[in-house]
Motif scaffolding. Structure first.
Motif, short mmCIF file in Angstrom:
data_model
loop_
_atom_site.label_atom_id
_atom_site.label_comp_id
_atom_site.label_asym_id
_atom_site.label_seq_id
_atom_site.Cartn_x
_atom_site.Cartn_y
_atom_site.Cartn_z
N ALA A 70 0.84 -1.21 0.00
CA ALA A 70 0.00 0.00 0.00
C ALA A 70 0.87 1.26 0.00
O ALA A 70 0.56 2.24 -0.68
CB ALA A 70 -0.94 0.00 1.20
N GLN A 71 1.98 1.21 0.74
CA GLN A 71 2.88 2.36 0.78
C GLN A 71 3.55 2.60 -0.57
O GLN A 71 3.65 3.74 -1.01
CB GLN A 71 3.96 2.15 1.86
N ILE A 72 4.00 1.53 -1.21
CA ILE A 72 4.66 1.76 -2.51
C ILE A 72 3.63 2.11 -3.58
O ILE A 72 3.95 2.83 -4.52
CB ILE A 72 5.59 0.59 -2.92
N ALA A 73 2.39 1.63 -3.42
CA ALA A 73 1.33 1.99 -4.38
C ALA A 73 1.05 3.49 -4.33
O ALA A 73 0.77 4.11 -5.36
CB ALA A 73 0.07 1.20 -4.09
N GLU A 74 1.16 4.07 -3.14
CA GLU A 74 0.96 5.52 -3.01
C GLU A 74 2.01 6.29 -3.80
O GLU A 74 1.81 7.44 -4.14
CB GLU A 74 1.02 5.93 -1.54
N GLN A 75 3.13 5.63 -4.09
CA GLN A 75 4.22 6.26 -4.85
C GLN A 75 4.18 5.86 -6.32
O GLN A 75 5.12 6.11 -7.06
CB GLN A 75 5.56 5.89 -4.23
N GLY A 76 3.10 5.19 -6.73
CA GLY A 76 2.92 4.85 -8.13
C GLY A 76 3.49 3.51 -8.56
O GLY A 76 3.70 3.27 -9.75
N ASP A 77 3.73 2.61 -7.61
CA ASP A 77 4.33 1.30 -7.91
C ASP A 77 3.36 0.21 -7.49
O ASP A 77 2.97 0.14 -6.32
CB ASP A 77 5.65 1.17 -7.15
N ASP A 78 2.96 -0.66 -8.42
CA ASP A 78 2.03 -1.73 -8.08
C ASP A 78 2.72 -3.00 -7.59
O ASP A 78 2.05 -3.98 -7.22
CB ASP A 78 1.10 -2.06 -9.25
N GLY A 79 4.03 -3.04 -7.56
CA GLY A 79 4.77 -4.18 -7.00
C GLY A 79 4.90 -5.38 -7.92
O GLY A 79 5.44 -6.40 -7.52
N THR A 80 4.42 -5.26 -9.16
CA THR A 80 4.43 -6.43 -10.05
C THR A 80 5.72 -6.55 -10.86
O THR A 80 5.99 -7.62 -11.40
CB THR A 80 3.24 -6.40 -11.02
N GLN A 81 6.49 -5.49 -10.93
CA GLN A 81 7.76 -5.56 -11.66
C GLN A 81 8.86 -6.11 -10.75
O GLN A 81 8.90 -5.83 -9.55
CB GLN A 81 8.18 -4.17 -12.13
N GLU A 82 9.77 -6.88 -11.35
CA GLU A 82 10.91 -7.40 -10.60
C GLU A 82 11.80 -6.24 -10.18
O GLU A 82 12.03 -5.31 -10.95
CB GLU A 82 11.68 -8.38 -11.48
N ARG A 83 12.29 -6.30 -8.95
CA ARG A 83 13.14 -5.25 -8.40
C ARG A 83 14.05 -5.82 -7.33
O ARG A 83 13.88 -6.93 -6.88
CB ARG A 83 12.30 -4.10 -7.84
N ASP B 125 13.15 -9.64 10.31
CA ASP B 125 12.84 -8.23 10.52
C ASP B 125 12.28 -7.57 9.27
O ASP B 125 12.38 -6.36 9.10
CB ASP B 125 14.10 -7.50 11.00
N GLY B 126 11.72 -8.38 8.39
CA GLY B 126 11.03 -7.82 7.24
C GLY B 126 11.94 -7.60 6.04
O GLY B 126 13.06 -8.07 5.99
N TRP B 127 11.40 -6.85 5.10
CA TRP B 127 12.07 -6.64 3.82
C TRP B 127 11.87 -5.20 3.38
O TRP B 127 11.01 -4.49 3.87
CB TRP B 127 11.52 -7.60 2.76
N GLU B 128 12.72 -4.81 2.43
CA GLU B 128 12.58 -3.51 1.80
C GLU B 128 12.90 -3.68 0.33
O GLU B 128 13.55 -4.65 -0.07
CB GLU B 128 13.52 -2.48 2.44
N CYS B 129 12.41 -2.76 -0.47
CA CYS B 129 12.65 -2.86 -1.90
C CYS B 129 12.70 -1.48 -2.53
O CYS B 129 12.26 -0.49 -1.94
CB CYS B 129 11.55 -3.68 -2.57
N ALA B 130 13.23 -1.48 -3.73
CA ALA B 130 13.23 -0.26 -4.52
C ALA B 130 11.80 0.02 -4.97
O ALA B 130 11.01 -0.91 -5.20
CB ALA B 130 14.14 -0.44 -5.74
N VAL B 131 11.45 1.28 -5.09
CA VAL B 131 10.15 1.68 -5.61
C VAL B 131 10.33 1.98 -7.09
O VAL B 131 11.18 2.77 -7.47
CB VAL B 131 9.59 2.90 -4.86
N LEU B 132 9.53 1.29 -7.92
CA LEU B 132 9.62 1.47 -9.38
C LEU B 132 8.35 2.15 -9.86
O LEU B 132 7.25 1.63 -9.66
CB LEU B 132 9.78 0.12 -10.07
N LYS B 133 8.52 3.27 -10.51
CA LYS B 133 7.36 3.98 -11.04
C LYS B 133 7.25 3.68 -12.53
O LYS B 133 8.25 3.61 -13.24
CB LYS B 133 7.50 5.48 -10.81
N SER B 134 6.04 3.47 -12.99
CA SER B 134 5.81 3.16 -14.41
C SER B 134 6.20 4.32 -15.29
O SER B 134 6.02 5.46 -14.98
CB SER B 134 4.34 2.83 -14.64
#
Length: 124
Positions: free
Chosen positions: A30-43, A115-124
């Motif tokens: 939900a947080q990355i979606a607010e930044q324009g990333d749907d999480g479906t791209q490999e990162r 302790d969880g994960w983090e990822c790059a935010v990818l914008k379309s």
């Protein structure tokens, strides 16, 4: 008044959100979606694990092996004698939820905490 009382009772008995659970992953998505990333791209994704607080770093070899068996590149962290697993993956799918869920369970089994994960935010 009754509604407030019922809410306070529910809050006391609610299970805390576990990092790596599908529910916790949804919050990150939900947080990355607010930044324009749907999480479906490999990162690039990084997973963190540490010995339980107050415990020694026993189990380090098992922790490293666990991440390696999951196909992650492993390195040590500077913080709390932890380990870090890195890979490239999409984060908005059932396979990713299964990975994080199993990492949480397996780390707990050896006396470590996921302790969880983090990822790059990818914008379309």
């Amino acid at each position: 008044m009754i509604l407030r009382l019922l809410n306070s009772i529910v809050v006391r008995f609610r299970k805390p959100l576990e990092l790596g659970s599908p529910q916790a992953n949804k919050l990150v998505l939900a947080q990355i979606a607010e930044q324009g990333d749907d999480g479906t791209q490999e990162r690039h994704v990084r997973h963190f694990a540490y010995p339980m607080r107050g415990a020694s770093s026993a189990g380090r070899d098992q922790a490293i092996e666990l991440l390696a068996e999951a196909g992650l590149d492993v390195s040590e962290t500077q913080y709390r004698d932890g380990v870090l697993g890195e890979h490239y993956a999409a984060v908005a799918n059932e396979e990713f939820d299964q990975l994080t869920d199993s990492l949480r369970d397996e780390f707990a089994r050896i006396g470590w905490e996921y302790d969880g994960w983090e990822c790059a935010v990818l914008k379309s």
